[in-house]
Design an enzyme around this catalytic site. Structure first.
Site, PDB file in Angstrom:
ATOM      1  N   LYS A  96      -5.156   3.701  -0.887  1.00  0.00           N
ATOM      2  CA  LYS A  96      -6.156   3.773  -1.957  1.00  0.00           C
ATOM      3  C   LYS A  96      -5.688   4.729  -3.048  1.00  0.00           C
ATOM      4  O   LYS A  96      -4.843   5.592  -2.810  1.00  0.00           O
ATOM      5  CB  LYS A  96      -7.491   4.284  -1.396  1.00  0.00           C
ATOM      6  CG  LYS A  96      -8.058   3.423  -0.302  1.00  0.00           C
ATOM      7  CD  LYS A  96      -8.605   2.129  -0.866  1.00  0.00           C
ATOM      8  CE  LYS A  96      -9.181   1.269   0.240  1.00  0.00           C
ATOM      9  NZ  LYS A  96      -9.395  -0.107  -0.147  1.00  0.00           N
ATOM     10  N   HIS A 114       7.076   6.674   0.064  1.00  0.00           N
ATOM     11  CA  HIS A 114       7.170   5.262  -0.327  1.00  0.00           C
ATOM     12  C   HIS A 114       8.383   4.647   0.369  1.00  0.00           C
ATOM     13  O   HIS A 114       9.466   5.252   0.354  1.00  0.00           O
ATOM     14  CB  HIS A 114       7.305   5.148  -1.851  1.00  0.00           C
ATOM     15  CG  HIS A 114       7.306   3.718  -2.311  1.00  0.00           C
ATOM     16  ND1 HIS A 114       6.158   2.953  -2.363  1.00  0.00           N
ATOM     17  CD2 HIS A 114       8.320   2.903  -2.684  1.00  0.00           C
ATOM     18  CE1 HIS A 114       6.475   1.734  -2.767  1.00  0.00           C
ATOM     19  NE2 HIS A 114       7.785   1.670  -2.964  1.00  0.00           N
ATOM     20  N   GLU A 184      11.826   7.698   6.856  1.00  0.00           N
ATOM     21  CA  GLU A 184      10.546   8.286   6.405  1.00  0.00           C
ATOM     22  C   GLU A 184      10.155   9.442   7.319  1.00  0.00           C
ATOM     23  O   GLU A 184       9.705  10.497   6.860  1.00  0.00           O
ATOM     24  CB  GLU A 184       9.420   7.241   6.436  1.00  0.00           C
ATOM     25  CG  GLU A 184       9.568   6.114   5.447  1.00  0.00           C
ATOM     26  CD  GLU A 184       8.404   5.148   5.527  1.00  0.00           C
ATOM     27  OE1 GLU A 184       7.256   5.590   5.678  1.00  0.00           O
ATOM     28  OE2 GLU A 184       8.645   3.926   5.438  1.00  0.00           O
TER      29      GLU A 184
HETATM   30  C1  GRF Z   1       4.973   3.664   5.705  1.00  0.00           C
HETATM   31  O1  GRF Z   1       5.988   2.707   5.652  1.00  0.00           O
HETATM   32  C2  GRF Z   1       4.782   4.296   4.368  1.00  0.00           C
HETATM   33  O2  GRF Z   1       5.955   4.428   3.642  1.00  0.00           O
HETATM   34  C3  GRF Z   1       3.899   3.309   3.683  1.00  0.00           C
HETATM   35  O3  GRF Z   1       3.003   2.895   4.684  1.00  0.00           O
HETATM   36  C4  GRF Z   1       3.620   3.031   5.951  1.00  0.00           C
HETATM   37  C5  GRF Z   1       2.727   3.908   6.772  1.00  0.00           C
HETATM   38  O4  GRF Z   1       3.105   3.961   8.097  1.00  0.00           O
HETATM   39  N1  GRF Z   1       3.348   3.844   2.478  1.00  0.00           N
HETATM   40  P1  GRF Z   1       2.361   4.925   9.096  1.00  0.00           P
HETATM   41  O5  GRF Z   1       0.861   4.683   8.964  1.00  0.00           O
HETATM   42  O6  GRF Z   1       2.745   6.330   8.756  1.00  0.00           O
HETATM   43  O7  GRF Z   1       2.854   4.514  10.444  1.00  0.00           O
END
Ligand code: GRF
Length: 214
Positions: A96, A114, A184
């Protein structure tokens, strides 16, 4: 460093919460001087809420449509952030838009993860599987993840950390997403650590990272 109180972080989530888990794991291992002081979820079904329950993180389900207007919603968020003494907001899979007054109040203190190398493959509609599909359709040979500061648009704030992964010939959106997700989980806690260690400077519109102390 040992004397510095843990950085109070709020995580904003919409889904499964694997990034939140990665942050909490680093904290639990003593590798990140932070604490998740607050979780805001845009969905009652977010898996991340279960992580909050397990770790006794105060969590709230909040969406704009519970409020008369964006200003009231923003006020409610700011009140929670203040009550929990939050110093850094981390958008970890949050789908959001954050109200403008919260973005302004936390200018330079709000980050997003991202799953691509911004400024490519970002912006409204480019989230989750759509990002990886777009990368594969374009025929890119690398992808990656970006931690960036949040400003008033989607995915346009200054990058803080980026890490690449290769795209392989046989990749599907799912296999590429899994490879990106692994990075990430490295760079999001790493970015929080930069804030916790006060190593980020903002100069001439650019983010500068100071070297680690001795
Ligand atoms: C991740 O790939 C993040 O980059 C994107 O949404 C996903 C979230 O994954 N914006 P999680 O909920 O942290 O497992």
């Amino acid at each position: 460093m040992a004397d510095t109180p843990p950085l109070a972080v709020a995580v904003f989530v919409s889904g499964r919460g694997s990034n939140v888990q990665a942050i909490q794991d680093k904290i639990d291992r003593g590798e990140l001087n932070a604490r998740i002081a607050l979780m805001i979820s845009s969905s009652a079904n977010a898996g991340a809420l279960e992580i909050a329950r397990r770790h006794q993180i105060p969590s709230f389900i909040l969406t704009a449509n519970q409020y008369a207007d964006e200003a009231a919603y923003g006020q409610a968020l700011l009140r929670l952030l203040k009550d929990h003494e939050v110093k850094l907001i981390v958008l970890a899979g949050y789908l959001k838009k954050v109200p403008g007054q919260v973005v302004q109040s936390y200018r330079h203190r709000m980050i997003n993860i991202h799953p691509a190398l911004l400024p490519s493959f970002g912006g409204q509609g480019l989230y989750g599987r759509h990002v990886h599909e777009a990368v594969l359709n374009y025929g890119c040979k690398v992808s990656g993840a970006t931690v960036h500061l949040v400003d008033l648009e989607y995915d346009t704030g200054q990058p803080l950390l980026q890490r690449c992964v290769p795209v392989q010939e046989e990749d599907t959106p799912e296999t590429l997403a899994a490879r990106v997700l692994a990075v990430e989980h490295e760079i999001l806690p790493e970015a929080i650590r930069l804030f916790a260690e006060n190593r980020i400077r903002f100069q001439e519109g650019r983010v500068r990272i100071q070297a680690e102390q001795g």
